[in-house]
Motif scaffolding. Sequence first.
Motif, PDB file in Angstrom:
ATOM      1  N   VAL A 228       0.868  -1.194   0.000  1.00 28.52           N
ATOM      2  CA  VAL A 228       0.000   0.000   0.000  1.00 28.52           C
ATOM      3  C   VAL A 228       0.901   1.240   0.000  1.00 28.52           C
ATOM      4  O   VAL A 228       2.015   1.197   0.521  1.00 28.52           O
ATOM      5  CB  VAL A 228      -0.936  -0.013   1.246  1.00 28.52           C
ATOM      6  CG1 VAL A 228      -0.159  -0.043   2.543  1.00 28.52           C
ATOM      7  CG2 VAL A 228      -1.915   1.152   1.244  1.00 28.52           C
ATOM      8  N   ASP A 229       0.389   2.320  -0.578  1.00 26.64           N
ATOM      9  CA  ASP A 229       1.169   3.561  -0.533  1.00 26.64           C
ATOM     10  C   ASP A 229       1.196   4.098   0.893  1.00 26.64           C
ATOM     11  O   ASP A 229       0.222   3.979   1.624  1.00 26.64           O
ATOM     12  CB  ASP A 229       0.546   4.613  -1.456  1.00 26.64           C
ATOM     13  CG  ASP A 229       0.736   4.240  -2.913  1.00 26.64           C
ATOM     14  OD1 ASP A 229       1.688   3.478  -3.202  1.00 26.64           O
ATOM     15  OD2 ASP A 229      -0.075   4.680  -3.753  1.00 26.64           O
ATOM     16  N   LYS A 230       2.311   4.728   1.207  1.00 24.49           N
ATOM     17  CA  LYS A 230       2.465   5.225   2.580  1.00 24.49           C
ATOM     18  C   LYS A 230       1.334   6.177   2.966  1.00 24.49           C
ATOM     19  O   LYS A 230       0.798   6.119   4.072  1.00 24.49           O
ATOM     20  CB  LYS A 230       3.818   5.932   2.692  1.00 24.49           C
ATOM     21  CG  LYS A 230       4.099   6.425   4.078  1.00 24.49           C
ATOM     22  CD  LYS A 230       5.526   6.840   4.294  1.00 24.49           C
ATOM     23  CE  LYS A 230       6.092   7.628   3.182  1.00 24.49           C
ATOM     24  NZ  LYS A 230       7.037   7.092   2.352  1.00 24.49           N
ATOM     25  N   SER A 231       0.959   7.025   2.025  1.00 21.51           N
ATOM     26  CA  SER A 231      -0.043   8.053   2.338  1.00 21.51           C
ATOM     27  C   SER A 231      -1.424   7.443   2.600  1.00 21.51           C
ATOM     28  O   SER A 231      -2.318   8.104   3.099  1.00 21.51           O
ATOM     29  CB  SER A 231      -0.141   9.043   1.180  1.00 21.51           C
ATOM     30  OG  SER A 231      -0.526   8.325   0.014  1.00 21.51           O
ATOM     31  N   CYS A 351       4.952  -0.142   2.243  1.00 22.73           N
ATOM     32  CA  CYS A 351       5.027   0.786   1.115  1.00 22.73           C
ATOM     33  C   CYS A 351       6.342   0.556   0.360  1.00 22.73           C
ATOM     34  O   CYS A 351       7.207  -0.191   0.817  1.00 22.73           O
ATOM     35  CB  CYS A 351       4.891   2.233   1.582  1.00 22.73           C
ATOM     36  SG  CYS A 351       6.290   2.808   2.531  1.00 22.73           S
ATOM     37  N   VAL A 352       6.473   1.209  -0.768  1.00 25.66           N
ATOM     38  CA  VAL A 352       7.599   0.942  -1.662  1.00 25.66           C
ATOM     39  C   VAL A 352       8.949   1.183  -0.975  1.00 25.66           C
ATOM     40  O   VAL A 352       9.926   0.473  -1.219  1.00 25.66           O
ATOM     41  CB  VAL A 352       7.437   1.770  -2.973  1.00 25.66           C
ATOM     42  CG1 VAL A 352       7.527   3.272  -2.709  1.00 25.66           C
ATOM     43  CG2 VAL A 352       8.441   1.344  -4.022  1.00 25.66           C
ATOM     44  N   PRO A 381       2.205   2.702  -9.056  1.00 15.49           N
ATOM     45  CA  PRO A 381       3.507   2.255  -9.567  1.00 15.49           C
ATOM     46  C   PRO A 381       4.455   3.426  -9.881  1.00 15.49           C
ATOM     47  O   PRO A 381       5.652   3.222 -10.060  1.00 15.49           O
ATOM     48  CB  PRO A 381       3.146   1.489 -10.846  1.00 15.49           C
ATOM     49  CG  PRO A 381       1.779   1.940 -11.212  1.00 15.49           C
ATOM     50  CD  PRO A 381       1.093   2.398  -9.970  1.00 15.49           C
ATOM     51  N   ASN A 382       3.911   4.628  -9.935  1.00 11.33           N
ATOM     52  CA  ASN A 382       4.769   5.781 -10.255  1.00 11.33           C
ATOM     53  C   ASN A 382       5.534   6.297  -9.036  1.00 11.33           C
ATOM     54  O   ASN A 382       6.431   7.110  -9.165  1.00 11.33           O
ATOM     55  CB  ASN A 382       3.923   6.934 -10.826  1.00 11.33           C
ATOM     56  CG  ASN A 382       3.276   6.503 -12.125  1.00 11.33           C
ATOM     57  OD1 ASN A 382       3.934   5.868 -12.963  1.00 11.33           O
ATOM     58  ND2 ASN A 382       1.992   6.784 -12.271  1.00 11.33           N
TER      59      ASN A 382
END
Length: 434
Positions: A228-231, A351-352, A381-382
């Motif tokens: 999941v994205d951090k935000s 997150c990434v 993915p960006n």
Amino acid sequence: MSFDVLGLSAELLRAVGEQGYTQPTPIQKKTIPAILAGKDIMACAQTGTGKTAGFTLPLLQRLCTKPARKGRRPVRALVLTPTRELAAQVAESVETYGRHMPLSSTVVFGGVKINPQIERLRQGVDILVATPGRLLDHVGQKTLDLSQIEILVLDEADRMLDMGFIHDIRRVLALLPGNSERQNLLFSATFSDEIKKLAHRLLNQPELIEVARRNKTADRIRQIVYPVDKSRKRELLSHMIGSHDWQQVLVFTRTKHGANRLAQQLEKDGLVSAAIHGNKSQGARTRALAGFKSGKVRVLVATDIAARGLDIDQLPHVVNYELPNVSEDYVHRIGRTGRAGNEGEAISLVCVDEHKLLRDIERLLKREIPRTVLPGYDPDPNIKAEPIRNGRNNNQGPRGRQQPEGQNRRKPPAKRSGRGRGTGTNPVSGGPRG
Ligand code: AMP
């Protein structure tokens, strides 16, 4: 196998029965006979395996074979633990299992007044549970005599070293009778070279006891990674807690500030939450833990150090809101669930930026943790990975510098001034009995 065959006395079997335990856990099967036989042991036991009873029961029995002395008397058994919470919990176990025996115990740790502890020690105790800092404060004030210790227990020794207690431990060892005159029991979830060095110095022909494979997480714990994205982590966490109707969730963050902020955000989402970490007073930590245990607090947000040693029965869910910087901490964190035969679930929101930390954890576990992407929470993915520095990422906004709790690990602690350093104390518990 029942407890009866382990050679424990009737008083201990009664206390065990009152706890509702019907059979010993694997670690207890091995440690109890070995300790009763007077051996030194080096036990690799994860938290939640029943290791506390594994050393407390035979320790009580061995002390009881000699008659208790009246009046002021030196301490005969010393249990050292890394954190206040663990010290309090071990002391509670000593009380519980020893309730039918004529032995007295108490606990000392920092962060609370020293005088009641001095008073309690003055009355004489057989068993002392302590964190290293406050223990040395008592020694400095000459309110404690460690020269008659018959049994020494180092509980969660790996964490004690991680927290920089090695110098304090050495100082404590220097105050005890010689190695061969006492029984030494070392418990650790992991066995680093540092632990082996300590064991070599401390133990006499120890019996090596291992119940779970080294660094292996309990099999009963279902582990899942949610990319999941951090935000969007907070949103996903609230969604999971709400949609699954989880009533008791322990959530880990890397930093004290992060723990506070997340607890506040979850409160805004309508989830009763509390944060515990090293900057909180002992009273606040105890209150938060009591609220969590009683079910008033639904989400407890904790840093690694604060959570160490929490014994919460049947905790069903542990969430890694952020992965730990030290892979071994993952094992400790998820050991909060799946305890004593119960099933547990350990969820990591990754997150990434944390992919490398995840790889390190999987290398340690020697297995891959299954990933599940929740529809609607797919990572963008960006978004490119950014290095994690000082416990937070550069792209988290201008929130000021913060350090992960325990950042000073492995550094020797500052020279002691003879005053409490914050780690280590406890309301006195356990009056003399019998
Ligand atoms: P520990 O690993 O010592 O923190 O113990 C984990 C939990 O297991 C504690 O809540 C203990 O009360 C519980 N426990 C310890 N021994 C037994 C046993 N033989 N049977 C059932 N539960 C136990």
